[in-house]
Design a protein around this motif. Sequence first.
Motif, PDB file in Angstrom:
ATOM      1  N   SER A  78       0.896  -1.417   0.077  1.00  0.00           N
ATOM      2  CA  SER A  78      -0.146  -0.015   0.195  1.00  0.00           C
ATOM      3  C   SER A  78       0.825   1.298  -0.052  1.00  0.00           C
ATOM      4  O   SER A  78       1.949   1.225   0.621  1.00  0.00           O
ATOM      5  CB  SER A  78      -0.949  -0.053   1.214  1.00  0.00           C
ATOM      6  OG  SER A  78      -0.102   0.164   2.443  1.00  0.00           O
ATOM      7  N   THR A  79       0.297   2.394  -0.388  1.00  0.00           N
ATOM      8  CA  THR A  79       0.890   3.507  -0.501  1.00  0.00           C
ATOM      9  C   THR A  79       1.158   4.153   0.962  1.00  0.00           C
ATOM     10  O   THR A  79       2.524   4.410   1.334  1.00  0.00           O
ATOM     11  CB  THR A  79       0.094   4.517  -1.054  1.00  0.00           C
ATOM     12  OG1 THR A  79      -0.182   4.077  -2.557  1.00  0.00           O
ATOM     13  CG2 THR A  79       0.747   6.176  -1.203  1.00  0.00           C
ATOM     14  N   GLU A  80       0.540   3.765   1.881  1.00  0.00           N
ATOM     15  CA  GLU A  80       0.866   4.356   3.394  1.00  0.00           C
ATOM     16  C   GLU A  80       2.066   3.361   3.809  1.00  0.00           C
ATOM     17  O   GLU A  80       2.573   3.895   4.769  1.00  0.00           O
ATOM     18  CB  GLU A  80      -0.432   3.895   4.164  1.00  0.00           C
ATOM     19  CG  GLU A  80      -0.485   4.426   5.570  1.00  0.00           C
ATOM     20  CD  GLU A  80      -0.429   5.938   5.500  1.00  0.00           C
ATOM     21  OE1 GLU A  80      -0.027   6.422   6.543  1.00  0.00           O
ATOM     22  OE2 GLU A  80      -1.072   6.422   4.542  1.00  0.00           O
ATOM     23  N   GLN A  81       1.908   2.342   3.449  1.00  0.00           N
ATOM     24  CA  GLN A  81       3.157   1.162   4.044  1.00  0.00           C
ATOM     25  C   GLN A  81       4.424   1.871   3.395  1.00  0.00           C
ATOM     26  O   GLN A  81       5.283   1.798   4.045  1.00  0.00           O
ATOM     27  CB  GLN A  81       2.866  -0.035   3.532  1.00  0.00           C
ATOM     28  CG  GLN A  81       3.871  -1.332   4.304  1.00  0.00           C
ATOM     29  CD  GLN A  81       3.283  -2.750   3.904  1.00  0.00           C
ATOM     30  OE1 GLN A  81       2.903  -3.080   2.799  1.00  0.00           O
ATOM     31  NE2 GLN A  81       3.217  -3.479   5.356  1.00  0.00           N
ATOM     32  N   LYS A  82       4.580   2.016   2.227  1.00  0.00           N
ATOM     33  CA  LYS A  82       5.614   2.579   1.438  1.00  0.00           C
ATOM     34  C   LYS A  82       6.239   4.010   2.395  1.00  0.00           C
ATOM     35  O   LYS A  82       7.418   4.017   2.487  1.00  0.00           O
ATOM     36  CB  LYS A  82       5.278   2.917  -0.137  1.00  0.00           C
ATOM     37  CG  LYS A  82       5.073   1.603  -0.810  1.00  0.00           C
ATOM     38  CD  LYS A  82       4.961   2.378  -2.321  1.00  0.00           C
ATOM     39  CE  LYS A  82       4.468   0.881  -3.071  1.00  0.00           C
ATOM     40  NZ  LYS A  82       3.987   1.414  -4.530  1.00  0.00           N
ATOM     41  N   ILE A 244      11.794  -3.599  -5.231  1.00  0.00           N
ATOM     42  CA  ILE A 244      11.080  -3.880  -4.059  1.00  0.00           C
ATOM     43  C   ILE A 244       9.793  -4.561  -4.456  1.00  0.00           C
ATOM     44  O   ILE A 244       8.948  -3.845  -4.832  1.00  0.00           O
ATOM     45  CB  ILE A 244      10.906  -3.004  -2.713  1.00  0.00           C
ATOM     46  CG1 ILE A 244      12.374  -2.441  -2.247  1.00  0.00           C
ATOM     47  CG2 ILE A 244      10.185  -3.539  -1.829  1.00  0.00           C
ATOM     48  CD1 ILE A 244      12.235  -1.188  -1.544  1.00  0.00           C
ATOM     49  N   SER A 245       9.854  -5.751  -4.403  1.00  0.00           N
ATOM     50  CA  SER A 245       8.640  -6.541  -4.633  1.00  0.00           C
ATOM     51  C   SER A 245       7.779  -6.979  -3.472  1.00  0.00           C
ATOM     52  O   SER A 245       6.627  -7.464  -3.785  1.00  0.00           O
ATOM     53  CB  SER A 245       8.867  -7.959  -5.539  1.00  0.00           C
ATOM     54  OG  SER A 245       9.864  -8.750  -4.710  1.00  0.00           O
ATOM     55  N   ASP A 246       8.343  -6.820  -2.289  1.00  0.00           N
ATOM     56  CA  ASP A 246       7.540  -7.162  -0.935  1.00  0.00           C
ATOM     57  C   ASP A 246       7.890  -6.480  -0.095  1.00  0.00           C
ATOM     58  O   ASP A 246       9.194  -6.330   0.175  1.00  0.00           O
ATOM     59  CB  ASP A 246       7.543  -8.787  -0.821  1.00  0.00           C
ATOM     60  CG  ASP A 246       6.792  -9.328   0.281  1.00  0.00           C
ATOM     61  OD1 ASP A 246       5.758  -8.549   0.434  1.00  0.00           O
ATOM     62  OD2 ASP A 246       6.879 -10.618   0.674  1.00  0.00           O
ATOM     63  N   LEU A 247       7.233  -5.992   0.803  1.00  0.00           N
ATOM     64  CA  LEU A 247       7.404  -5.455   2.063  1.00  0.00           C
ATOM     65  C   LEU A 247       6.556  -5.529   3.491  1.00  0.00           C
ATOM     66  O   LEU A 247       5.324  -5.754   2.982  1.00  0.00           O
ATOM     67  CB  LEU A 247       7.437  -3.863   1.700  1.00  0.00           C
ATOM     68  CG  LEU A 247       7.638  -2.851   2.731  1.00  0.00           C
ATOM     69  CD1 LEU A 247       8.966  -2.735   3.179  1.00  0.00           C
ATOM     70  CD2 LEU A 247       7.092  -1.283   2.482  1.00  0.00           C
TER      71      LEU A 247
END
Length: 266
Positions: A78-82, A244-247
């Motif tokens: 999500s944008t928030e997680q980024k 980055i493909s997973d966070l």
Amino acid sequence: MFLTFNLPAQIVQEDGSTRDESELYASTKQVNQFFRRFNGEENQKGKRYYESDKEFREASLRKNYLSLLFDRENQNISTEQKKDFINDVTDKRNPKFLDFHEEGWFAEVNVVFMRNGKEENILLFFKIQEEREGYEWVLEQVSSAHYQEFFDKDKSDEKPFLHPMSHELDFMNLHKSLNQENAVDFTSDEFEEDPLSIFLYEMASNQIEFKTVTGSKFHFFQCEGWYFQIAEYNRKGYNSGWLISDLTPIEKQDVPKLKSFIYEAK
């Protein structure tokens, strides 16, 4: 009157297609370059920054680059997680950087082997290790569906077992038990299989033969509180290369559990 325009240079690719120079600069072409961009150690055209440069690891530069280091086609981040991740690793009070030579990251390589004339995929996991005056990649673990089928232990109440008085019979009941049941059912509760040793034995005894590498990705735990993965995307446009493909946020005590999950992936 003559009008002049500053157009981006065209670069011819191996397949005959062209890419704008700016597009090539935007692509994170190497894993080492991902490290530098993550840390804010190069500019947008690939020029290196060193500790003596005022731009070296500058927070605003890092924020700009980090926003470009995500796979934008991935809807699972999500944008928030980024935003939370970028703000955390660029926090001036406690910035977080990646170090190529430190523990906390490893490679996952998908390799095709031949077994009895058939192709088989085996995942190989490598980590960086100091060696004499330099460093080297060393094999740390492997994952194979072929191996796993031999370690599917019965944990039900009806699981087979060796009678506690077997020693009085000189363990003569082993013949029947080991021939009719899965031998792993007779191991202790503490037993853990070692796929790496099996793999090394099969390579040494020529039971499997290396054919080709089909892909790789990298897992990172160096930024406390976070886990992320990078993969390579070969596509047109600025959002390509190693991204980055997973966070996911992660507590320190959960890191070993997540590593085990990654190692057991098929």
